[in-house]
Design a protein around this motif. Structure first.
Motif, mmCIF file in Angstrom:
data_model
loop_
_atom_site.group_PDB
_atom_site.id
_atom_site.type_symbol
_atom_site.label_atom_id
_atom_site.label_comp_id
_atom_site.label_asym_id
_atom_site.label_seq_id
_atom_site.Cartn_x
_atom_site.Cartn_y
_atom_site.Cartn_z
ATOM 1 N N ALA A 73 -4.397 -11.490 34.686
ATOM 2 C CA ALA A 73 -5.200 -12.536 34.057
ATOM 3 C C ALA A 73 -6.528 -11.981 33.558
ATOM 4 O O ALA A 73 -6.997 -12.330 32.470
ATOM 5 N N GLU A 74 -7.127 -11.088 34.338
ATOM 6 C CA GLU A 74 -8.390 -10.473 33.925
ATOM 7 C C GLU A 74 -8.216 -9.627 32.671
ATOM 8 O O GLU A 74 -9.138 -9.476 31.871
ATOM 9 N N VAL A 78 -1.999 -12.893 31.271
ATOM 10 C CA VAL A 78 -1.402 -14.119 31.804
ATOM 11 C C VAL A 78 -2.465 -15.210 31.847
ATOM 12 O O VAL A 78 -3.660 -14.930 31.923
ATOM 13 N N ASP A 79 -2.000 -16.444 31.776
ATOM 14 C CA ASP A 79 -2.863 -17.622 31.883
ATOM 15 C C ASP A 79 -2.487 -18.371 33.150
ATOM 16 O O ASP A 79 -1.300 -18.632 33.401
ATOM 17 N N ILE A 80 -3.492 -18.720 33.952
ATOM 18 C CA ILE A 80 -3.270 -19.441 35.199
ATOM 19 C C ILE A 80 -3.749 -20.876 35.030
ATOM 20 O O ILE A 80 -4.939 -21.117 34.789
ATOM 21 N N THR A 86 1.605 -20.374 36.279
ATOM 22 C CA THR A 86 1.115 -19.157 35.644
ATOM 23 C C THR A 86 2.109 -18.721 34.570
ATOM 24 O O THR A 86 3.315 -18.659 34.829
ATOM 25 N N SER A 89 0.552 -14.902 28.744
ATOM 26 C CA SER A 89 -0.309 -15.429 27.685
ATOM 27 C C SER A 89 0.252 -15.117 26.302
ATOM 28 O O SER A 89 1.027 -14.175 26.122
#
Length: 240
Positions: A73-74, A78-80, A86, A89
């Motif tokens: 995510a960082e 990916v998008d949480i 999750t 992305s």
């Protein structure tokens, strides 16, 4: 792994993990595995990543899986969504020109250095990679071709005496990598890449830093017009 994680192919039972996968016990190893599948589009944009299912897949607790997902995510991969789950992305179109700019600056420098320092052994290394790309293109092996493409650029950095630059670029170019995977099945695309690599190789072999840099910049610029076509072909994969 796509079948088990993303749930995109219904009606198929999960297959037992391979032995090499079952031995994975750290967040770093899970991160590298998921990263590879995201960059290769085995896990395409929009794929659901359930922590529980991933943990079962690797035979580990959910804690290292959660740590791996946070790292992804960082990196913008990916998008949480706390209430929804999750997901892999979508590819941010706005991030690609900046990543290309960074690649041009750094790889322009490494290929100039390669042209100044490469001897017969360095050129032979590039020749071997190009030959491998030709063979893989003939087989239609896009995954193998992409790996050989990576090897060519890594070899340029190493021949030029700057292997650390390539390690840095691997972090910068993740979104480009996902987009470029979509271009390789296009008719003639792999042959064009081989031709561009050959021009770079010839400039390095001739010991011409200026020509090598120009050839590299032309090669790296090709991804920008490709994106415009990809947006039309894969609108759900991109974030504009």
């Amino acid at each position: 792994m796509l079948d088990e994680i993303g749930g995109r192919r219904a009606g198929r039972s999960r297959q037992p993990a391979q032995k090499t996968v079952r031995r994975v016990t750290t967040a770093s190893a899970v991160h590298e595995h998921l990263l590879g599948e995201i960059l290769s589009l085995k896990l395409p944009p929009g794929t659901l990543l359930p922590e529980k299912l991933i943990a079962e897949r690797f035979g580990i607790s959910r804690t290292p899986v959660r740590e791996a997902i946070i790292r992804l995510a960082e990196a913008g991969l990916v998008d949480i969504f706390p209430q929804s789950g999750t997901f892999v992305s979508r590819i941010p179109v706005g991030a690609i020109p900046e990543a290309v700019m960074i690649r041009k600056a750094l790889e322009g420098a490494t290929v100039e250095a390669a042209a100044e320092t490469a001897g017969p052994q360095g050129v032979a290394r590039l020749d071997a990679i190009i030959a491998r790309q030709k063979a893989l293109a003939g087989l239609g092996d896009t995954n193998g071709f992409h790996e050989a493409d990576e090897a060519f650029h890594e070899a340029i950095a190493e021949v030029g005496g700057h292997p650390g630059v390539w390690r840095l670029l691997r972090q910068v170019k993740t979104q480009i990598d996902r987009a470029r995977r979509l271009t390789l099945p296009a008719l003639g695309r792999m042959d064009r890449v081989i031709g561009e690599h050959a021009v770079i190789r010839d400039a390095v072999a001739a010991g011409d830093p200026a020509a090598a840099r120009a050839a590299m910049l032309d090669h790296l610029s090709a991804v920008i017009p490709d994106i415009k076509l990809l947006l039309e072909q894969y609108p759900d994969y991109f974030e504009t």
